[in-house]
Motif scaffolding. Structure first.
Motif, PDB file in Angstrom:
ATOM      1  N   THR A 124     111.604  88.321 157.314  1.00  0.00           N
ATOM      2  CA  THR A 124     111.344  88.293 156.142  1.00  0.00           C
ATOM      3  C   THR A 124     111.682  86.557 156.774  1.00  0.00           C
ATOM      4  OG1 THR A 124     112.138  90.280 155.021  1.00  0.00           O
ATOM      5  CG2 THR A 124     111.352  88.147 153.406  1.00  0.00           C
ATOM      6  N   ARG A 255     122.637 101.871 160.770  1.00  0.00           N
ATOM      7  CA  ARG A 255     122.075 100.707 160.526  1.00  0.00           C
ATOM      8  C   ARG A 255     123.298  99.647 159.157  1.00  0.00           C
ATOM      9  NH1 ARG A 255     117.123  98.443 162.096  1.00  0.00           N
ATOM     10  NH2 ARG A 255     115.791  99.890 162.252  1.00  0.00           N
ATOM     11  N   ASP A 280     120.537  86.861 148.641  1.00  0.00           N
ATOM     12  CA  ASP A 280     120.742  87.808 147.329  1.00  0.00           C
ATOM     13  C   ASP A 280     119.315  87.684 146.790  1.00  0.00           C
ATOM     14  OD1 ASP A 280     121.186  85.110 147.086  1.00  0.00           O
ATOM     15  OD2 ASP A 280     122.822  84.846 146.032  1.00  0.00           O
TER      16      ASP A 280
HETATM   17  N1  LIG Z   1     116.268  88.486 149.116  1.00  0.00           N
HETATM   18  C1  LIG Z   1     115.451  89.436 149.227  1.00  0.00           C
HETATM   19  N2  LIG Z   1     115.694  90.453 147.839  1.00  0.00           N
HETATM   20  C2  LIG Z   1     115.062  91.707 148.424  1.00  0.00           C
HETATM   21  N3  LIG Z   1     114.477  91.988 148.877  1.00  0.00           N
HETATM   22  C3  LIG Z   1     114.876  91.319 150.080  1.00  0.00           C
HETATM   23  C4  LIG Z   1     115.575  90.107 150.094  1.00  0.00           C
HETATM   24  N4  LIG Z   1     114.889  89.895 151.710  1.00  0.00           N
HETATM   25  C5  LIG Z   1     114.878  90.683 152.089  1.00  0.00           C
HETATM   26  N5  LIG Z   1     114.374  91.939 151.480  1.00  0.00           N
HETATM   27  C6  LIG Z   1     113.368  92.740 152.227  1.00  0.00           C
HETATM   28  O1  LIG Z   1     115.072  93.921 152.150  1.00  0.00           O
HETATM   29  C7  LIG Z   1     113.569  94.838 153.370  1.00  0.00           C
HETATM   30  C8  LIG Z   1     114.750  94.121 155.392  1.00  0.00           C
HETATM   31  O2  LIG Z   1     114.474  92.423 155.512  1.00  0.00           O
HETATM   32  P1  LIG Z   1     114.069  92.384 156.864  1.00  0.00           P
HETATM   33  O3  LIG Z   1     113.005  93.371 157.470  1.00  0.00           O
HETATM   34  O4  LIG Z   1     113.406  91.277 156.445  1.00  0.00           O
HETATM   35  O5  LIG Z   1     115.252  92.513 157.502  1.00  0.00           O
HETATM   36  P2  LIG Z   1     115.873  92.198 158.280  1.00  0.00           P
HETATM   37  O6  LIG Z   1     117.303  91.268 158.528  1.00  0.00           O
HETATM   38  O7  LIG Z   1     114.790  91.456 159.561  1.00  0.00           O
HETATM   39  O8  LIG Z   1     115.819  93.465 159.407  1.00  0.00           O
HETATM   40  P3  LIG Z   1     115.726  94.567 160.801  1.00  0.00           P
HETATM   41  O9  LIG Z   1     117.210  92.987 161.502  1.00  0.00           O
HETATM   42  O10 LIG Z   1     116.463  95.654 160.734  1.00  0.00           O
HETATM   43  O11 LIG Z   1     114.555  93.650 161.403  1.00  0.00           O
HETATM   44  C9  LIG Z   1     112.834  94.473 154.000  1.00  0.00           C
HETATM   45  O12 LIG Z   1     111.808  95.116 153.143  1.00  0.00           O
HETATM   46  C10 LIG Z   1     112.299  92.382 152.587  1.00  0.00           C
HETATM   47  O13 LIG Z   1     110.841  92.827 151.966  1.00  0.00           O
END
Ligand SMILES: Nc1ncnc2c1ncn2[C@@H]1O[C@H](COP(=O)(O)OP(=O)(O)OP(=O)(O)O)[C@@H](O)[C@H]1O
Length: 307
Positions: A124, A255, A280
């Motif tokens: 994200t 996970r 957060d």
């Molecule tokens: N600060 C935040 N508040 C609420 N939701 C969030 C926040 N940051 C990320 N998310 C949501 O949390 C979920 C996980 O985020 P994301 O897919 O970017 O994680 P990631 O670390 O890339 O995971 P992975 O390693 O599995 O790819 C997504 O649905 C994203 O929209």
């Protein structure tokens, strides 16, 4: 809606190699800039193939590694098993130089390793970073011994190499990280990472914990910057993983269990992290990441570590 980003090799996400990220939203393919691809968790995927779960995710080869540890994937069936090597191994044992190590380029565009539990928000935040700073970052193209899938291009999605080539490069120290999953090996080469720097971009590597350890302990690769993205709590992480809606129950549990390990490592004092950012609030966390990666303000490591 989960996306599938074409990407390249190694298990985790980095914004490197050249750089065009292609991803698929439903039936539409988009190209952004990067390498490798992301596949929906429910589709076949391999160790290093990062599963991108949110529409805002991006990925690259190195991205993919973490998923290997935390997901149970169905493997794509190789359709071609005789792909010749495309890169000559570098010779890290040449002490006269390190002619193959372009220290000037790597110093000018110091690679950045971003890690953090699955669901911590890496994709994200990186997606936003790439969107707001087009042309500044790149993903490296990983090497793999697995055969390409129908849509994959050698040198773009991965460098598809023979096992002999791969093993030779491992022996020469040519990978900053490598791993084997399901009988196939994946690695992020020094050459691939510094190629991004030589193009005038910062290579961002999204690498899981074991890969981070390898990068940090590489005998001669210049130390990159390490940023760890941490969820505010395991409870919040669980909520986000479930809210993402891309994992089956057993994958969520895996996970979360892996997240405990990674967060313990981050606090252990053994981790190489230059910065720990707690995700957060998304806007706040993004700004903190941006300050580090774009503005080079990596100043509050000690303060963050006390939290
Ligand atoms: N600060 C935040 N508040 C609420 N939701 C969030 C926040 N940051 C990320 N998310 C949501 O949390 C979920 C996980 O985020 P994301 O897919 O970017 O994680 P990631 O670390 O890339 O995971 P992975 O390693 O599995 O790819 C997504 O649905 C994203 O929209």
């Amino acid at each position: 809606m989960p996306l599938s980003l074409p990407k390249s090799p190694i298990l985790k996400k980095r914004l490197c190699s050249s750089t065009s990220i292609s991803f698929k939203a439903q039936n539409t393919t988009h190209t952004v800039r990067a390498q490798g691809y992301i596949t929906h968790p429910s589709s076949p995927k391999r160790a290093f193939n990062r599963i991108l779960t949110s529409p805002t995710s991006l990925t690259s080869s190195s991205f993919h590694r973490s998923r290997a540890f935390t997901n149970s994937f169905i493997l794509h069936k190789p359709f071609n098993s005789s792909i010749p090597p495309t890169m000559a191994p570098i010779d890290p044992m040449d002490s006269t130089t390190p002619p193959q190590i372009d220290r000037a380029a790597l110093a000018a565009h110091q690679p950045i390793v971003i890690s953090g539990p699955s669901g911590s928000g890496k994709s994200t935040i990186l997606k936003r970073l790439f969107d707001e700073h087009k042309g500044k970052f790149g993903f490296s193209v990983s090497h793999t011994t697995r055969s390409p899938r129908a849509h994959e291009k050698d040198g773009e999605d991965y460098h598809f190499v023979t096992r002999e080539f791969f093993n030779d490069l491992v022996k020469k120290g040519g990978f900053i990280e490598s791993a084997t999953f399901g009988g196939n090996s994946y690695g992020t080469s020094i050459a691939a990472v510094q190629k991004i720097a030589e193009e005038g971009k910062v290579c961002i590597l999204d690498i899981e914990m074991e890969g981070v350890k390898q990068v940090a302990s590489h005998p001669f690769f210049p130390k990159p910057k390490f940023l760890f993205l941490q969820p505010p709590s395991l409870e919040v992480l669980e909520t986000r993983l479930r809210g993402r809606g891309t994992d089956h129950e057993d994958a969520v549990i895996k996970r979360l269990n892996q997240a405990k390990v990674e967060m313990a490592f981050a606090k252990s004092g053994e981790a190489p992290h230059d910065k720990v950012v707690i995700n957060d609030d998304l806007d706040r966390a993004y700004e903190e990441v941006r300050k580090c990666i774009v503005e080079g303000e990596w100043d509050d490591k000690e303060e963050t570590k006390k939290d």
